[in-house]
Enzyme design. Structure first.
Site, PDB file in Angstrom:
ATOM      1  N   GLY A   1       0.799  -1.226   0.000  1.00 61.78           N
ATOM      2  CA  GLY A   1       0.000   0.000   0.000  1.00 61.78           C
ATOM      3  C   GLY A   1       0.828   1.269   0.000  1.00 61.78           C
ATOM      4  N   SER A   2       0.259   2.319   0.578  1.00 60.54           N
ATOM      5  CA  SER A   2       0.799   3.675   0.444  1.00 60.54           C
ATOM      6  C   SER A   2       2.179   3.882   1.034  1.00 60.54           C
ATOM      7  CB  SER A   2      -0.166   4.657   1.114  1.00 60.54           C
ATOM      8  OG  SER A   2      -1.474   4.414   0.652  1.00 60.54           O
ATOM      9  N   THR A   3       2.650   2.919   1.842  1.00 62.16           N
ATOM     10  CA  THR A   3       3.993   3.089   2.418  1.00 62.16           C
ATOM     11  C   THR A   3       5.052   3.260   1.343  1.00 62.16           C
ATOM     12  OG1 THR A   3       3.964   0.693   2.601  1.00 62.16           O
ATOM     13  CG2 THR A   3       3.672   1.936   4.641  1.00 62.16           C
ATOM     14  N   VAL A   4       4.769   2.761   0.125  1.00 64.67           N
ATOM     15  CA  VAL A   4       5.803   2.820  -0.918  1.00 64.67           C
ATOM     16  C   VAL A   4       5.796   4.159  -1.657  1.00 64.67           C
ATOM     17  CG1 VAL A   4       5.605   0.329  -1.263  1.00 64.67           C
ATOM     18  CG2 VAL A   4       4.388   1.876  -2.806  1.00 64.67           C
ATOM     19  N   LYS A   5       4.894   5.069  -1.286  1.00 67.55           N
ATOM     20  CA  LYS A   5       4.735   6.293  -2.077  1.00 67.55           C
ATOM     21  C   LYS A   5       6.002   7.137  -2.116  1.00 67.55           C
ATOM     22  CE  LYS A   5      -0.287   6.581  -1.832  1.00 67.55           C
ATOM     23  NZ  LYS A   5      -1.433   7.035  -1.027  1.00 67.55           N
TER      24      LYS A   5
END
Lengths: 390, 712
Positions: free
Chosen positions: B392-396
């Site tokens: 999810g968004s942790t990789v943004k």
């Protein structure tokens, strides 16, 4: 006449046997007590058996040829009976360890009847041949074949029974006794040459079969372990089986003894069953070529004197008996020493008078007794100066 | 019959007997002459040769096993040790036949008990099989089998085939009435038979009693080759802590793994050597194994051992000191287990990895999984490196930097409007904070990270595909594959989808997504899957200003001291710089600032649960739609679930710790924030603040005690 009286006792033979007894006791002491570190029991037992053997010699000496003649069938029958009995009541532990049904066990002592049967067989065979030669004054091919038939009939029962025990070695002794007495029986060379020739041929072809076609021999009832012995004899260094190992170790022990030996009780090589069949390894290793040669010379002198007795007594029946005893001892010595030094295949045959083993010693001493009795009773019926054998 | 020898006069002209007697005499002479000649040849001609052969001795180099190196935590407390045990050993001499061994086994069975032989027929835990009994019986009855039971054809076989034919002839009846001692002898024999000449094996190394040692010692003279000794087994003073990453060692029976046998043998291993079977034990086999003792065994021509000289005493394997501190690790494990109490839906586990972003050292790692079958929480630490999820968004952070690297984003042009995205024939993409179609919120890269805008990231991916404008309900006309390829290359620079370099033999690198139409989802972490370990390396790389350090669990290699404990440092595992992200520091600063805002900004998604600490941390929350295909859900279409994740690091200015937490397969309507809660607890524990403040003192005191102990 006084000289003759003294000559009744054959001191030459006694000396030879005594020398052998001393060598036997020393060698066994060296092998069992010094080398293997076991008890003195074996040495003491051997001394005891020598005493028993000496008594047997004295007893047998008392029989003259006439008594022996009468005794022969009974001794032979008793021998056959013993051979049958041992097939039924053989000692199981020894059977399991050796694969031979050849021993009785009585009160903790083992006893091998075939050793004594050899003596009975010699006397019986001598009687049969003597009887035949008396019935057929002249040897011709026909009468000789009848003689050979009689010899075969006498020989086969004990030999078959011994074969049933699984004791090939003893049967080889029987064969050599038969060969010796047959030779002496006067069978014409016209038969003997082809006969011995074919026996030799049979032996050679058996050997070739062992090498090239074992299946055929297996069908005839030979056993795998017997092949192993031939294998190890032909190629001791190639083979890693037990038999080859035993032979290799024996050859190493004897070879490394060199000319003078390593000295009493010194053993650097482990040889299985050193105390019985492989006793010559100890003699060769401890006393070297000198010791081994002296021992062989003593045997030779013993045989020489036995033949001498035949010439002196000129009694046909005795001569056949003597021939049997000579062949028995000769074969034992030749085969035993021969196998120890890689000249012949391994067979379970002891070195006469030396190896540990009561029954064998007793049998050999009885043989000596027979020879001794020849000279002992000789005088009583010497009444002619005939140069010929009677 | 009246006949008598006296009357048997041969009236022939001349008797044949004298000649034949002479012939006999000559024959005897010839025989003896032959013997003498042969004897002379043996003893005089070849005597020297045989003497030399008898004197000849052979020296053979024998090797013996040494204790394996031990494993310690960062504070030098033992995690894996060796426990000495009494053993009964057997060394096979070079000339020892199977039959000899069978007799030794029979003898030895009188003195020792072999475990489990009585449970012969049970399925497991037995020492001997019926086959072992048959082998044993066959050795003792070789000739019988050959002569009586084998056909002529079979007798012609050689080698293995011959043995197979022989063993086939041994019937169940033959071995049916084995006594207990005979069975034990068979068990002993089967072990002896597995030994190579002049190597030592353990006959019994489990529960050897003092009485057995005494009995065997007294009877050594009748048991050639048998001896008593000591051996070791692995012990775990800290119980199951980290057991799944410490790994295990093969048993003597398993020996070296068959697949790598040649390599092991070439390196001097014996077939029955115990080697690392998995994880750290396997990874550091060469360090832990040590060097075997070497002794020269001198044998004479009989094969008897006459002298044994120790050439080299052998060297215990070196010890490993891990980067992990046991106390911190234990606390992290407790935090994870605590978090699991809040399980919802199909969620079974939580995975946490904490690293030092500057060195790549793993500070703590744990996976805790609830097992529905047993109803217990079990250690699954290895899953941090092997199980991959949509993170999810942790990789943004990686998405933003990819766009900078790709030129799709510049410092001058980084304001992008967040609005629900709807393309023809695809589901709508929106950000959690903006789900009203037509509602437009302009965001910079920093605020996009702070508020976790999916649309911002999707538009970055579209820009990388050359599409800068958006019209609702138009068709996507972007060639997705080159975009995905480039994104993956950029992400790999952070360790996402790449090997982290962790010193474990079995690491997963995640799985790529399969539907290129959903390439925009890649940009917010719902396309490719990554492991928690990769996620930890990714956030470490951002914290470490783009320098990606190889992760490692082993910090130092120590020799063994005289007291058997740690001696001195042999070597230190140097931090490995795997790569530097190919982007200017000023862009990294933007992402770091964004991460700072996540925790410290008023609109930050992590502000509520991670903000307000005495230390300053930065981070990124993550929520990913995922599909659960496990046994508990819909096996065909999968069950729609949510993965919740968090990455972070602290202190913001000079990061000491980076952390990644993953809580997969929560229900879509979950209220589970354990990824953030656990992350905060771990950071608190690391900095020893908040609920962990008291513990800090305890720990420090404990450390002091430990040091004193070590000094002793």
């Amino acid at each position: 006449m006084k000289e003759k009286k003294e000559a009744r006792i054959d001191y030459g033979i006694i000396l030879s046997v005594m020398l052998l007894a001393i060598i036997s006791i020393l060698t066994l002491f060296s092998t069992s007590y010094v080398m293997a570190g076991s008890s003195l029991r074996m040495t003491i037992m051997q001394i005891a058996w020598y005493v028993v053997g000496a008594i047997a010699v004295v007893i047998i000496m008392q029989f003259d040829s006439e008594q022996l003649w009468k005794l022969a069938p009974y001794a032979y029958a008793t021998g056959i009976l013993l051979l049958i009995l041992v097939l039924l009541f053989y000692d199981r532990p020894l059977y399991l360890s050796t694969g031979g049904k050849s021993w009785f066990r009585i009160a903790g002592l083992t006893f091998q009847p075939s050793e004594l049967v050899k003596i009975a067989f010699i006397i019986m065979l001598a009687r049969v041949v003597t009887q035949h030669n008396s019935d057929y004054a002249n040897h011709d091919v026909r009468s000789d074949f009848i003689l050979l038939g009689k010899i075969a009939l006498t020989s086969l029962p004990p030999m078959i029974l011994v074969q049933l025990q699984g004791d090939l070695g003893t049967n080889l002794v029987f064969i050599s006794i038969v060969i010796g007495i047959t030779l002496m029986s006067g069978v014409t060379w016209k038969i003997l040459l082809p006969l011995f020739g074919s026996v030799a041929g049979l032996g050679a072809s058996l050997l070739l079969l062992v090498v090239y076609n074992r299946d055929f021999l297996l069908k005839l009832g030979f056993k795998t372990y017997q092949f192993k012995r031939v294998d190890s004899w032909l190629n001791p260094y190639h083979d890693t089986q037990d038999a080859a190992y035993q032979l290799m170790q024996s050859i190493k022990a004897i070879g490394s003894g060199k000319v003078f030996g390593k000295g009493f009780g010194v053993s650097e090589v482990y040889v299985p069953v050193r105390e019985s069949d492989m006793i010559f390894a100890t003699i060769g290793e401890n006393f070297g070529f000198i010791g081994g040669a002296i021992l062989i010379f003593i045997y030779f002198m013993l045989i020489y004197q036995m033949i001498r007795v035949c010439f002196d007594t000129k009694n046909i029946f005795y001569t056949y008996i003597a021939t049997g005893v000579i062949m028995m001892i000769l074969f034992h010595v030749f085969e035993n020493v021969g196998m120890s030094i890689g000249l012949l295949p391994l067979t379970g045959i002891p070195l006469p008078f030396i190896s540990q083993g009561g029954s064998a010693l007793l049998g050999n001493m009885m043989g000596i007794g027979l020879i001794m009795s020849m000279r002992y009773h000789h005088r009583s019926y010497v009444f002619s100066k005939d140069e010929d054998f009677r | 019959m009246k006949s008598n020898s006296r009357h048997h006069r041969d009236r022939k002209s001349k008797s044949h007997i004298p000649f034949r007697l002479n012939l006999l005499f000559f024959g005897a002479f010839a025989c003896f002459a032959l013997l003498i000649l042969r004897l002379a040849y043996l003893q005089i001609v070849s005597g020297e040769e045989y003497e030399a052969e008898v004197q000849r001795t052979e020296t053979t180099l024998a090797t013996g096993s040494v204790p394996r190196g031990e494993i310690y935590d960062a504070s030098h407390r033992k995690l894996v040790g060796n426990e000495a045990i009494q053993t009964i050993t057997y060394t096979r001499g070079s000339g020892v036949s199977s039959e000899d061994m069978a007799h030794i086994a029979l003898n030895l069975a009188n003195y020792i008990e072999m475990p489990n032989v009585t449970q012969l027929e049970s399925k497991k835990d037995y020492d001997i099989k019926t086959r072992d009994l048959k082998d044993f019986w066959l050795v003792l009855n070789q000739d019988k089998v050959t002569d009586q039971r084998m056909s002529e054809e079979e007798k012609k076989l050689t080698g293995g085939e011959f043995y197979q034919a022989q063993i086939a002839k041994v019937t169940d009846e033959d071995v049916a009435d084995f006594s207990k001692e005979e069975k034990e002898a068979a068990a002993i024999f089967s072990k002896m038979n597995g030994a190579y000449a002049l190597t030592t094996i353990n006959i019994k190394n489990d529960n050897v009693t003092d009485a057995e040692i005494a009995k065997v010692s007294e009877n050594l003279s009748s048991l050639p080759g048998v001896d008593t000794g000591t051996d070791w087994v692995r012990s775990y003073p800290q119980g199951s802590m980290l057991s799944s990453i410490l790994g295990s060692v093969t048993t003597e029976k398993e020996g070296i793994p068959a697949s790598q046998a040649a390599a092991f043998l070439a390196n001097g291993y014996a077939r029955n050597d115990r080697v690392g079977k998995s994880q750290i034990e396997k990874q550091y086999e060469t360090v832990l194994a040590g060097s075997k003792s070497k002794s020269e065994t001198e044998t004479n021509s009989n094969g008897d051992v006459i002298n044994t000289i120790e050439k080299y005493a052998g060297d215990k394997g070196d010890n490993l000191v891990l980067t992990i501190d046991m106390d911190f690790q234990r606390t992290v494990e407790e935090i994870a287990r605590e978090a699991l109490k809040d399980r919802q839906g199909l969620n079974r586990g939580i995975y946490i990895v904490a690293t030092n972003p500057k060195t790549g050292a793993v500070l703590a790692m744990t996976g805790q999984e609830y097992n529905p079958k047993t109803g217990k929480v079990e250690d699954a630490t290895l899953a941090t490196a092997t199980k991959a999820f949509e993170m999810g968004s942790t990789v943004k952070g990686a998405t933003v930097l990819s766009a900078y690297m790709d030129g799709a984003l510049t410092l001058d042009n980084n304001v992008i409007v967040d609005e629900p995205l709807k393309f023809l024939g695809t589901p709508e993409i929106n950000s959690v904070f903006n789900r009203v179609p037509g509602n437009r919120i302009p965001l910079t890269d920093i605020t996009a990270l702070e508020r976790s805008s999916n649309v911002y990231m999707s538009k970055l991916a579209l820009r990388m595909g050359g599409k800068y404008n958006y019209t609702r309900n138009e068709a996507v006309k972007v060639d997705a594959d080159p975009v995905l390829t480039r994104l993956r290359q950029y992400f790999a620079q952070f360790g996402l989808g790449a090997s982290t370099g962790i010193d474990l033999p079995s690491e997963s690198t995640g799985l790529p997504g399969v539907d290129p139409n959903k390439f925009m989802y890649f940009a917010f972490g719902q396309y490719d899957t990554y492991t928690t370990m990769q996620l930890a390396q990714y956030v470490s790389t951002i914290a470490n200003n783009g320098k990606r350090m190889g992760l490692h669990l082993v910090d130092e290699i120590w020799s063994t001291g005289k007291d058997g404990e740690l001696g001195k440092v042999e070597s230190q595992i140097e931090p490995t710089l795997l790569n530097t992200v190919n982007v200017d520091q000023k862009y990294i600063d933007r992402v770091q600032k964004g991460f700072y805002q996540v925790v410290n900004g008023s609109q930050g998604t992590g502000h509520k649960r991670l903000g307000g600490t005495s230390y300053v941390s930065a981070g990124k929350t993550g929520t990913a739609q995922s599909s659960y295909y496990g046994s508990q859900g819909d096996p065909n279409n999968g069950t729609q679930t949510i993965n919740k994740t968090y990455v972070g690091y602290a202190p913001y200015d000079d990061p000491e710790i980076a952390i990644a937490v993953a809580v997969p397969y929560l229900p879509t309507n979950n209220s589970n924030y354990q990824s953030q809660i656990a992350a905060k607890k771990v950071l608190d524990a690391y900095f020893q603040v908040g609920a962990y403040a008291n513990k800090a003192d305890d720990l420090q005191n404990e450390h002091k005690d430990e040091e004193v102990e070590v000094a002793e």
